[in-house]
Design a protein around this motif. Structure first.
Motif, short mmCIF file in Angstrom:
data_model
loop_
_atom_site.label_atom_id
_atom_site.label_comp_id
_atom_site.label_asym_id
_atom_site.label_seq_id
_atom_site.Cartn_x
_atom_site.Cartn_y
_atom_site.Cartn_z
N LEU A 176 8.85 13.90 2.33
CA LEU A 176 7.45 13.59 2.63
C LEU A 176 7.17 12.09 2.53
N THR A 177 7.73 11.47 1.49
CA THR A 177 7.41 10.05 1.28
C THR A 177 8.36 9.13 2.05
N PHE A 178 9.63 9.50 2.17
CA PHE A 178 10.57 8.59 2.83
C PHE A 178 10.50 8.70 4.35
N VAL A 179 10.33 9.94 4.85
CA VAL A 179 10.18 10.10 6.29
C VAL A 179 8.71 9.83 6.63
N SER A 180 8.34 8.57 6.50
CA SER A 180 6.95 8.19 6.68
C SER A 180 6.93 6.76 7.19
N ASN A 181 5.76 6.19 7.25
CA ASN A 181 5.64 4.82 7.74
C ASN A 181 5.62 3.79 6.60
N VAL A 182 6.09 4.20 5.40
CA VAL A 182 6.03 3.28 4.27
C VAL A 182 6.95 2.08 4.47
N PHE A 183 8.19 2.34 4.89
CA PHE A 183 9.19 1.27 4.90
C PHE A 183 9.35 0.60 6.26
N VAL A 184 9.33 1.43 7.31
CA VAL A 184 9.56 0.84 8.64
C VAL A 184 8.52 1.35 9.63
N ASN A 226 2.80 13.52 9.49
CA ASN A 226 2.99 13.60 8.04
C ASN A 226 1.72 13.12 7.33
N PRO A 227 1.09 13.98 6.53
CA PRO A 227 -0.15 13.56 5.87
C PRO A 227 0.04 12.33 4.99
N PHE A 228 1.25 12.17 4.50
CA PHE A 228 1.49 11.01 3.65
C PHE A 228 1.40 9.71 4.47
N SER A 229 1.92 9.75 5.73
CA SER A 229 1.79 8.59 6.61
C SER A 229 0.32 8.27 6.84
N GLN A 230 -0.47 9.32 7.03
CA GLN A 230 -1.90 9.12 7.27
C GLN A 230 -2.56 8.45 6.07
N LEU A 231 -2.14 8.88 4.86
CA LEU A 231 -2.67 8.26 3.64
C LEU A 231 -2.31 6.77 3.62
N VAL A 232 -1.05 6.48 3.92
CA VAL A 232 -0.60 5.08 3.87
C VAL A 232 -1.33 4.25 4.92
N THR A 233 -1.50 4.80 6.11
CA THR A 233 -2.23 4.08 7.17
C THR A 233 -3.64 3.75 6.71
N ALA A 234 -4.32 4.75 6.13
CA ALA A 234 -5.70 4.53 5.69
C ALA A 234 -5.76 3.49 4.56
N MET A 235 -4.79 3.56 3.64
CA MET A 235 -4.80 2.60 2.53
C MET A 235 -4.51 1.17 3.00
N ARG A 236 -3.55 1.05 3.93
CA ARG A 236 -3.28 -0.27 4.50
C ARG A 236 -4.54 -0.82 5.16
N PRO A 274 0.83 -1.22 0.00
CA PRO A 274 0.00 0.00 0.00
C PRO A 274 0.86 1.27 0.00
N GLY A 275 1.97 1.22 0.75
CA GLY A 275 2.85 2.38 0.83
C GLY A 275 3.54 2.67 -0.49
N ILE A 276 4.03 1.58 -1.14
CA ILE A 276 4.69 1.76 -2.44
C ILE A 276 3.70 2.28 -3.47
N LEU A 277 2.49 1.76 -3.41
CA LEU A 277 1.45 2.23 -4.33
C LEU A 277 1.24 3.74 -4.15
N ALA A 278 1.10 4.15 -2.88
CA ALA A 278 0.91 5.57 -2.61
C ALA A 278 2.11 6.37 -3.10
N MET A 279 3.30 5.84 -2.85
CA MET A 279 4.51 6.57 -3.20
C MET A 279 4.66 6.76 -4.71
N THR A 280 4.45 5.69 -5.46
CA THR A 280 4.62 5.81 -6.92
C THR A 280 3.63 6.82 -7.49
N VAL A 281 2.37 6.71 -7.08
CA VAL A 281 1.37 7.60 -7.66
C VAL A 281 1.64 9.04 -7.23
N VAL A 282 2.02 9.24 -5.97
CA VAL A 282 2.29 10.60 -5.51
C VAL A 282 3.47 11.20 -6.27
#
Lengths: 280, 354
Positions: free
Chosen positions: A208-216, A232-242, A89-97
């Motif tokens: 924004l994308t790396f300092v997030s909860n995508v990887f760890v 970080n709003p991006f972390s919130q996006l990733v949390t919701a998508m997961r 979910p995080g990679i998906l968010a990252m690529t599209v963003v």
């Protein structure tokens, strides 16, 4: 400019010319929705005629997904299969963003074209020019999302939320990306060249994308960093998508993303339109 | 307003009927009926330190072609961009068909159309897609948009190229498509910014034919050009712009008359004696005498024509043999150069058409 000669093309027929220029009935103004959709159609036509521009939406996602799954999977989650469940979910968010940057770059290119002057002198709802471009980009985001999800499924991604969960996660991502694009459209009017726009966008998106909860898991980070990651709003996006993909999303997670999206549009929409009308 | 939802045949009928109507019957407020096509007062636009437009007053009547003539960088395009609502004036006012370009920009956009100096069409799309796109944006339904695009492509001799991307078009085809794109809905006022720059003579005359057809139908055209013969042939009135100011305004005939009664051109048999002839003519005519590119020719602006015979007597007395001479109305070139006070090469970078 060189002088052109053209042998094969017929002279305009005088009778047809007179009929064609004669003032016809004026159609009613196109509605805001219809104008936006028409500009979206233009974006699709451009994809059709210049398919090379889809390279970024196909190559990026494949590269990101393979790279991070196999690079970090073993070390961070014990196995790549296990890691993929949280990572995808995080990679998906990252690529599209990341692809949203191209919205600004495309617009920046477009402004310099003469056709932009024509659009600006049309009696249409002016923001439809930008909205339409963003709608066209939504198609690109959808293509990228499809690639990531399909590749993920092949690699062993098993979403607990099922088809509905995955689709709603993608839908949420599209809403967020559409909203974030207004930041780049605004920057697109400020930056003189596509290159400088690209540089500034990267400068914003990398942290924004790396300092997030995508990887760890943020809990492994120092406290000050964890505090940033949490807001970080991006972390919130990733949390919701997961959550959506695995069937554990809360209304609060989704609400937070929708709130951030709304704020982005409310702030950067008018800023974009202001810059759009501002004279150089 | 005419009912938009009608069949193609009905629309064709009313289109023809529209020709017999007086201009501008569709304006509810009536303000269009009486207002000038363009009226500006003290229009100013700066770009940083540069005054691109420095206080321009224009009164362009309805109907016909109005020419803005000036060298590169004179401010022609800036004026057009302000009138077409693309640039906001720094000072002064501009009304187009009675509507203020700043406070009532939407009403202006409803009535005008712009063909910019560089092709204002999408290079990546086909000719047909460009026209359908604009027709849809202007409010036509999908079917009406297709029909209108076909009609325009046929009328402009572009049928064979309709499915090709515009970037493959030649300069002349691109220009025609550009103008077609400007009249998807026939505007009341059409801005044409250097419509024939870079075109060969045949393509130029095709573009002129299209412009004349539009004017015959009641559209007012504001045309910028650096081609003097184009302004001379097409425009009913001309404003000459230089350094952001209007230096002269009037019909081509008035402009020519304002410069002097005529120009005397003389060709001497022996080119070596041209300098001598220049001094004689200058003394008798009491006017500056220019040396032409022909090494044996000279020309002088004549203010009092009755001195001309005297000049020939003097030449003959100095035993300078004249092979050829002509006394005529000044060409617009000469008017232009006199008004802008430049040499041909400075003024129009060698692009003067003769």
């Amino acid at each position: 400019m060189t002088i052109e000669t053209e042998p094969a093309v017929a002279d305009p027929d005088e009778e047809a010319l007179r009929a064609a220029v004669a003032a016809g009935p004026r159609p009613p103004r196109a509605s805001a929705v219809s104008a936006s959709l028409t500009f979206g159609w233009r974006a699709l036509l451009k994809i059709k005629h210049v398919p090379e521009q889809l390279f970024d939406v196909t190559a990026f996602p494949i590269m990101f997904l393979l790279l991070f799954t196999y690079l970090f999977g073993g070390a961070l989650a014990g196995s790549t299969g296990e890691y993929l469940q949280t990572l995808l979910p995080g990679i998906l968010a990252m690529t599209v963003v990341f692809i949203t940057i191209y919205t600004g770059v495309t617009l920046n290119d477009d402004i310099d074209e003469g056709v932009f002057d024509r659009f600006r002198t049309l009696p249409v709802w002016q923001p439809s020019i930008v909205v339409g471009a963003l709608l066209g980009d939504a198609v690109r985001y959808t293509i990228a999302s499809t690639i990531v999800v399909v590749l993920g499924l092949l690699l062993g991604f098993r979403p607990g939320g099922g088809v509905i969960g995955v689709l709603s996660a993608v839908a949420l991502l599209l809403v967020f990306s559409f909203s974030l694009s207004w930041v780049w459209t605004a920057l697109g009017f400020v930056m003189r060249t596509p290159e400088s726009l690209m540089g500034v966008s990267m400068l914003i998106l990398f942290p924004l994308t790396f300092v997030s909860n995508v990887f760890v898991d943020p809990e492994t980070m120092p406290h000050w960093l964890e505090a940033f990651v949490d807001v970080n709003p991006f972390s919130q996006l990733v949390t919701a998508m997961r959550g959506l993909m695995h069937g554990t999303a809360t209304a609060g997670d989704i609400g937070a993303v929708l709130f951030v999206s709304a704020v982005l549009v409310v702030v950067f929409g008018p800023v974009t339109m202001y810059l759009f009308h501002r004279e150089n | 307003m005419t009912n938009p939802i009608q069949t193609e045949s009905e629309s064709a009928v009313s289109r023809h009927a529209a020709r017999d109507r007086p201009l501008d019957t569709d304006d509810e407020t009536g303000v269009d009926d009486t207002a000038l096509a363009i009226e500006t007062r003290g229009l100013v636009k700066h770009f940083g330190e540069t005054k691109a437009v420095d206080g321009i007053d224009l009164s362009v009547p309805r109907g016909g072609i109005y020419g803005l003539l000036g060298p590169n960088g004179a401010g022609k395009t800036t004026v057009i961009r302000m009138l077409a609502t693309l640039l906001r004036p720094d000072a002064g006012t501009a009304r187009v068909l009675g509507h203020d370009v700043v406070s009532d920009a939407d009403s202006v956009r409803d009535r005008v159309s712009l063909t910019g100096q560089f092709a204002s069409v999408d290079e990546d799309l086909t000719g047909r897609e460009n026209l359908v796109l604009l027709a849809r944006l202007l409010g036509y339904t999908r079917g009406q948009a297709d029909a209108r695009a076909t009609e325009l492509l046929e009328a402009f001799g572009l049928t064979e190229a309709l499915a090709r991307q515009v970037k493959t078009y030649s300069g002349g085809m691109r220009r025609r498509l550009d103008i077609a794109a400007s009249i998807v809905v026939t505007p009341k006022l059409l801005f044409l910014d250097e419509p024939t720059t870079g075109l060969d003579p045949r393509n130029r005359s095709q573009v002129w034919e299209i412009i004349r057809a539009l004017v015959a139908d009641g559209t007012t055209v504001l045309l910028t050009t650096q081609y003097l013969d184009e302004a001379d042939r097409l425009a009913d009135r001309i404003a000459v712009i230089d350094d952001g100011r209007i230096v002269a305004e009037g019909t081509p005939g008035e402009l020519k008359a304002s410069v002097g009664s005529g120009v005397l051109t003389v060709r001497v048999r022996d080119a070596e004696r041209r300098e001598e002839a220049r001094r004689v003519l200058s003394r008798i005519l009491d006017a500056p005498v220019a040396l032409e590119s022909d090494p044996a020719a000279l020309s002088a602006r004549v203010i009092e024509t009755d001195r001309v015979p005297h000049a020939f007597v003097e030449l003959s007395r100095s035993e300078i043999e004249v092979t050829d001479f002509a006394l005529g109305q000044p060409s617009l070139d000469e008017v232009f150069l006199a008004l802008t006070d430049r040499s041909v090469h400075d003024a129009v970078s060698g692009e003067v058409s003769r």
